[in-house]
Design a protein around this motif. Structure first.
Motif, PDB file in Angstrom:
ATOM      1  N   SER A   5       0.825  -1.209   0.000  1.00 41.51           N
ATOM      2  CA  SER A   5       0.000   0.000   0.000  1.00 41.51           C
ATOM      3  C   SER A   5       0.857   1.257   0.000  1.00 41.51           C
ATOM      4  O   SER A   5       0.654   2.166  -0.813  1.00 41.51           O
ATOM      5  CB  SER A   5      -0.927  -0.009   1.219  1.00 41.51           C
ATOM      6  N   LYS A   6       1.833   1.321   0.904  1.00 42.18           N
ATOM      7  CA  LYS A   6       2.682   2.510   1.011  1.00 42.18           C
ATOM      8  C   LYS A   6       3.562   2.679  -0.222  1.00 42.18           C
ATOM      9  O   LYS A   6       3.782   3.796  -0.694  1.00 42.18           O
ATOM     10  CB  LYS A   6       3.554   2.432   2.268  1.00 42.18           C
ATOM     11  N   ALA A   7       4.068   1.564  -0.744  1.00 43.45           N
ATOM     12  CA  ALA A   7       4.893   1.644  -1.947  1.00 43.45           C
ATOM     13  C   ALA A   7       4.063   2.130  -3.139  1.00 43.45           C
ATOM     14  O   ALA A   7       4.530   2.941  -3.944  1.00 43.45           O
ATOM     15  CB  ALA A   7       5.508   0.280  -2.244  1.00 43.45           C
ATOM     16  N   GLY A   8       2.832   1.625  -3.223  1.00 43.86           N
ATOM     17  CA  GLY A   8       1.952   2.072  -4.299  1.00 43.86           C
ATOM     18  C   GLY A   8       1.699   3.564  -4.252  1.00 43.86           C
ATOM     19  O   GLY A   8       1.687   4.255  -5.287  1.00 43.86           O
ATOM     20  N   GLN A   9       1.530   4.087  -3.038  1.00 43.54           N
ATOM     21  CA  GLN A   9       1.329   5.531  -2.884  1.00 43.54           C
ATOM     22  C   GLN A   9       2.554   6.321  -3.333  1.00 43.54           C
ATOM     23  O   GLN A   9       2.449   7.472  -3.767  1.00 43.54           O
ATOM     24  CB  GLN A   9       1.017   5.860  -1.429  1.00 43.54           C
ATOM     25  N   ALA A  10       3.729   5.683  -3.239  1.00 43.99           N
ATOM     26  CA  ALA A  10       4.971   6.347  -3.646  1.00 43.99           C
ATOM     27  C   ALA A  10       5.313   6.084  -5.109  1.00 43.99           C
ATOM     28  O   ALA A  10       6.372   6.492  -5.588  1.00 43.99           O
ATOM     29  CB  ALA A  10       6.125   5.871  -2.754  1.00 43.99           C
ATOM     30  N   GLU A  12       7.311   2.100   6.446  1.00 44.98           N
ATOM     31  CA  GLU A  12       7.452   3.444   5.878  1.00 44.98           C
ATOM     32  C   GLU A  12       8.915   3.787   5.622  1.00 44.98           C
ATOM     33  O   GLU A  12       9.251   4.388   4.597  1.00 44.98           O
ATOM     34  CB  GLU A  12       6.802   4.465   6.810  1.00 44.98           C
ATOM     35  N   LYS A  13       9.799   3.381   6.521  1.00 39.26           N
ATOM     36  CA  LYS A  13      11.225   3.640   6.318  1.00 39.26           C
ATOM     37  C   LYS A  13      11.770   2.790   5.180  1.00 39.26           C
ATOM     38  O   LYS A  13      12.637   3.236   4.410  1.00 39.26           O
ATOM     39  CB  LYS A  13      11.993   3.354   7.615  1.00 39.26           C
ATOM     40  N   THR A  14      11.255   1.563   5.030  1.00 38.12           N
ATOM     41  CA  THR A  14      11.696   0.698   3.937  1.00 38.12           C
ATOM     42  C   THR A  14      11.342   1.300   2.587  1.00 38.12           C
ATOM     43  O   THR A  14      12.142   1.254   1.639  1.00 38.12           O
ATOM     44  CB  THR A  14      11.071  -0.705   4.079  1.00 38.12           C
ATOM     45  N   VAL A  15      10.162   1.870   2.480  1.00 38.48           N
ATOM     46  CA  VAL A  15       9.762   2.529   1.230  1.00 38.48           C
ATOM     47  C   VAL A  15      10.707   3.689   0.925  1.00 38.48           C
ATOM     48  O   VAL A  15      11.126   3.897  -0.232  1.00 38.48           O
ATOM     49  CB  VAL A  15       8.298   2.998   1.301  1.00 38.48           C
ATOM     50  N   GLU A  16      11.070   4.458   1.938  1.00 40.18           N
ATOM     51  CA  GLU A  16      12.036   5.551   1.748  1.00 40.18           C
ATOM     52  C   GLU A  16      13.366   5.013   1.224  1.00 40.18           C
ATOM     53  O   GLU A  16      13.979   5.606   0.331  1.00 40.18           O
ATOM     54  CB  GLU A  16      12.276   6.293   3.066  1.00 40.18           C
ATOM     55  N   LEU A  17      13.820   3.891   1.799  1.00 45.09           N
ATOM     56  CA  LEU A  17      15.080   3.291   1.363  1.00 45.09           C
ATOM     57  C   LEU A  17      14.993   2.818  -0.087  1.00 45.09           C
ATOM     58  O   LEU A  17      15.945   2.974  -0.862  1.00 45.09           O
ATOM     59  CB  LEU A  17      15.450   2.125   2.269  1.00 45.09           C
TER      60      LEU A  17
END
Length: 296
Positions: free
Chosen positions: A10-15, A233-238
């Motif tokens: 979900s978070k990756a999709g948003q990014a 959330e931090k993994t998506v940033e990475l």
């Protein structure tokens, strides 16, 4: 990979990141085959939660041969030189459990029911716990009656081990540190069967719903809450940083057995009957009505 995979997607999709998720179901060979297939599909970043800390070096090697950066997620791949390791502070998990129990039970017989030996987190938790307990042991205040490593983190194995030790040590057992809440479940079942649950303090980690229910009813002393949302959330940033070619840097590094690699540490929190409302419930990790319902 399963730790927060739905939220990660979900978070990756948003990014704007497309995610391919595979679950190897504790099968190292299957995990390797899945990694090879994903590399053939042209992935830009490999996020791997290794089934086996030692075996999955070949997954990282395959990615590096394709010049695909690797995030070692939640568990560390040993001797692999991953680009970055992100996980909870597993050493601190052990420190928290042992500190709490040592305050409650500063003298008496202890046992440790650790997780799988091929999981790097198990050793970190064990080392953290022993850093607290060792001075008590050296003084003769605490006696380490027995300890074990539970392959596959199976609740039944924990139950069988604790049942056996109850037969050996009986009421000398005063506190038990468990590698996670599932092992604590098996442990408490064994204690309950021997009518010793109220006499023995048990600590686990993960803040599983059933563990939280046991905590509010007094059957489990403590769990350690690991906020998966923060990890994801931090993994998506990475992922975004690696896709953009940024070099991983961190104030903290970890030795994987051969290399020092950047280590992104996600904090953890002790959860007891006194603060459960302000931690897991306030964060929405579990609902109030689910935690406080009557246990079966």
């Amino acid at each position: 990979m399963d730790t927060g995979s739905g939220y990660l997607m979900s978070k990756a999709g948003q990014a704007g990141i497309e995610v391919i998720v595979n679950n190897a179901n504790k099968d190292s060979e299957l995990q390797y085959e899945q990694v090879l297939k994903m590399l053939e599909q042209g992935i830009d970043v490999l996020v791997i939660a290794p089934n086996d800390s030692e075996n999955e070096i070949k997954c990282v090697k395959a990615a590096k041969e394709k010049k695909v950066p690797v995030i070692s997620y939640d568990r560390l791949v040993s001797n692999a030189d991953a680009d970055v390791y992100i996980s909870f502070d597993n050493y601190q998990v052990g420190v928290i459990m042992a500190t709490y129990l040592a305050e409650k039970v500063p003298k008496g017989g202890y046992m440790i029911v650790s997780g799988a030996k091929n999981d790097s987190n198990s050793k970190m938790i064990h080392d953290g716990a022993m850093s607290v307990l060792q001075p008590y042991i050296d003084r003769g205040d605490i006696e380490l009656l027995a300890e074990t490593w539970v392959e596959g983190w199976t609740r039944e194995t924990a139950y069988n081990f604790v049942s056996e030790q109850i037969g050996t040590h009986g009421e000398k057992i005063k506190a038990i540190i468990c590698g996670n809440d599932s092992l604590a479940w098996g442990t408490i079942d064994a204690l309950s069967e021997a009518q010793m649950a109220e006499q023995v303090q048990v600590a686990g980690q993960d803040a599983d719903l059933v563990a939280c229910q046991r905590i509010v009813t007094g059957k489990q002393a403590l769990t350690v809450y690991k906020p998966i949302r923060n990890l994801v959330e931090k993994t998506v940033e990475l992922c975004l940083a690696l896709i953009n070619g940024e070099k991983m840097e961190s104030d903290t590094t970890i030795y994987d057995g051969t290399y020092d690699i950047p280590y992104i540490v996600i904090g953890v929190t002790a959860v007891t009957k006194d603060n459960i409302d302000e931690t897991v419930i306030k964060d929405g990790f579990h609902l109030y009505e689910d935690v406080y319902q009557a246990e079966d």
